[in-house]
Design an enzyme around this catalytic site. Structure first.
Site, mmCIF file in Angstrom:
data_model
loop_
_atom_site.group_PDB
_atom_site.id
_atom_site.type_symbol
_atom_site.label_atom_id
_atom_site.label_comp_id
_atom_site.label_asym_id
_atom_site.label_seq_id
_atom_site.Cartn_x
_atom_site.Cartn_y
_atom_site.Cartn_z
ATOM 1 C CG PHE A 198 0.878 -10.080 4.661
ATOM 2 C CD1 PHE A 198 0.745 -10.441 6.072
ATOM 3 C CD2 PHE A 198 0.714 -10.890 3.647
ATOM 4 C CE1 PHE A 198 0.724 -11.629 6.473
ATOM 5 C CE2 PHE A 198 0.578 -12.046 4.270
ATOM 6 C CZ PHE A 198 0.612 -12.544 5.578
ATOM 7 C CB CYS A 199 0.136 -2.929 4.359
ATOM 8 S SG CYS A 199 -0.244 -2.697 5.647
ATOM 9 C CB ALA A 200 0.318 -6.371 -0.164
ATOM 10 C CG HIS A 255 -1.979 -0.972 1.060
ATOM 11 N ND1 HIS A 255 -2.799 -1.459 2.326
ATOM 12 C CD2 HIS A 255 -2.139 -1.943 0.247
ATOM 13 C CE1 HIS A 255 -3.693 -2.323 1.777
ATOM 14 N NE2 HIS A 255 -3.389 -2.732 0.638
#
Length: 458
Positions: free
Chosen positions: A380-382, A129
């Protein structure tokens, strides 16, 4: 074994000393165990060398650039020497600028704020992100997840060619943003080839090296990228510092990222009551306020420590750890390792997986509470990448829900284990054995959801 071979083997097997290596944590089943920190992709522990350097400097702490006193001058020299050290670590070009920021996220938001008018940004949906989201004020083209490195290059080339074919007079420039190593799969991306494709179509490229720089050497010149960004807290330095390094022109032409002291060269009152400001053209233009001298110094110290340790040795040792984890997980049929590019793709020490019959949050909680092993679970901020990798496969709900799951949404989350230069062999071996035991025998404790997290029931 010869003396030289034995020395090499010893070097490969010796982790770099890090803070927290002797910390013990309690287990819900009783007793204590040395904590196995296997969440390096989120934040790596600080190197002992870095901490010692910071402690030695701390009594001499002073404000930089504008102080006449000895400590201020000493701190200014240290701050600017740190800039040169990091620039050498990244093999920057002579006319590049290196700006100290708060993190990779901060660095890429700074660059986003400096984009020329009508700039078009190309970014793969597979990005973290931090590199996926900052471009909100630009025209953004999101590229689908590739399944091979060659497909990544071909996808970018086609998107850029389509832009070139439809470009109109006065249309702005283009920027490509790409990761060096995935924070989900650990797989290395073909940065040099993507840079060549970008430049062939008149675009520039910024490299998110947050997961690459701690594991492999990053050369701005060899990779031929225009900018590189990374965070200190993933490079074995304390929290709160980052770097953006690269071409100066867009940065010099943009208004300061933050307005304030240090960024301004001259401020005068106008007759109409307002003020006129002349901004610096140097890195100071985007470093307003009193800079984080200790953060910059700690990054420079980490760069020196990794360089002196030798990336050849560090990479060889990490590959040994990667092989140990992958071989161990391959022995558990219920485990599915997530990958874009396949089993043979080169990677850093970041591996994500799911376990059949387990919610990933539950599994990660059991690793922590029953084995003293710290990993990460979630998306995982993805989020787009993990959802692509998990697809529509059913995720069996465990006793705890996923912290990422919205009401009525299927539980989609994974487990990530990550490690690096400070990881002892014992930690990855304990992790592999713990996975096998949990899958074979189940958790020894019961767990519940509390504030969106899976925790041991008391």
């Amino acid at each position: 074994m010869s003396v030289s071979t034995a020395a090499a083997a010893t070097a490969i097997c010796a982790p770099l000393p890090v803070l927290g290596r002797d910390v013990t944590v309690p287990l819900v089943t009783g007793g204590e165990v040395t904590y196995a920190a296997l969440d390096y992709a989120a934040s790596a522990p600080a190197l002992q060398r870095v901490w010692d350097d910071v402690a030695a400097y701390a009594p001499y702490y002073g404000s930089v650039h504008r102080g006449a006193g000895y400590l201020s001058q000493l701190s200014t020299d240290l701050f600017e020497n740190a800039r040169r050290t990091v620039a050498e670590f990244l093999d920057c070009r002579a006319d590049d600028q290196l700006i100290f920021t708060r993190s990779t996220t901060d660095s890429l938001n700074l660059l986003a704020a400096a984009l020329p008018a009508d700039c078009q940004v190309f970014v793969f949906e597979t990005e973290h992100h931090a590199s996926l989201l900052p471009w909100k004020d630009a025209r953004v083209t999101y590229l689908n997840a590739p399944r091979t490195p060659q497909q990544a290059v071909e996808t970018l080339e086609k998107a850029l060619a389509d832009r070139t074919a439809s470009i109109q007079e006065g249309q702005g420039p283009a920027l490509v943003c790409v990761t060096g190593a995935s924070n989900v799969t650990g797989e290395l991306w073909p940065v040099r080839e993507l840079a060549a494709a970008a430049h062939a179509h008149g675009a520039r490229i910024v490299l998110d090296a947050a997961q690459l720089a701690p594991h492999h050497p990053v050369s701005v010149q060899d990779l031929d990228v225009d900018w590189v960004a990374f965070s200190g807290h993933k490079l074995y330095a304390p929290f709160g510092s980052g770097v953006l390094a690269g071409r100066a022109d867009w940065l010099q032409a943009a208004d300061p990222y933050l307005a304030g002291g240090g960024a301004s060269r001259k401020v005068t009152r106008r007759e109409d009551g307002g003020v006129d400001v002349e901004w610096h053209d140097s890195a100071a233009r985007h470093e307003a306020g009193s800079p984080n001298v200790i953060g910059a110094y700690s990054i420079a110290s980490a760069c020196k420590a990794l360089t002196e340790a030798g990336f050849d040795t560090l990479v060889a040792r990490e590959q040994h750890l990667i092989d140990t984890v992958r071989a161990g997980l391959a022995e558990v049929p219920e485990v599915r390792v997530l990958s874009l590019f396949g089993d043979d793709a080169p990677r850093v020490g970041v591996i994500s997986f799911v376990v059949e019959g387990w919610n990933s949050s539950h599994f990660a909680a059991a690793l922590s509470a029953e084995y003293g092993i710290g990993v990460r679970d979630g998306l995982f901020c993805a989020h787009p990448l993990v959802r692509t990798l998990l697809g529509s496969d059913p995720q069996t709900q465990g006793e705890c829900g996923s912290p990422e799951t919205a009401p009525g949404e299927k539980s989609l989350n994974a487990i990530r284990v990550s490690f690096g230069a400070g990881t002892p062999d014992e930690h990855v071996e304990r992790f592999v054995n713990a996975v096998k035991e949990l899958v074979a025998d189940g958790a020894k404790w019961t767990y519940r959801t509390e504030d969106g997290r899976c925790v041991p029931a008391v």
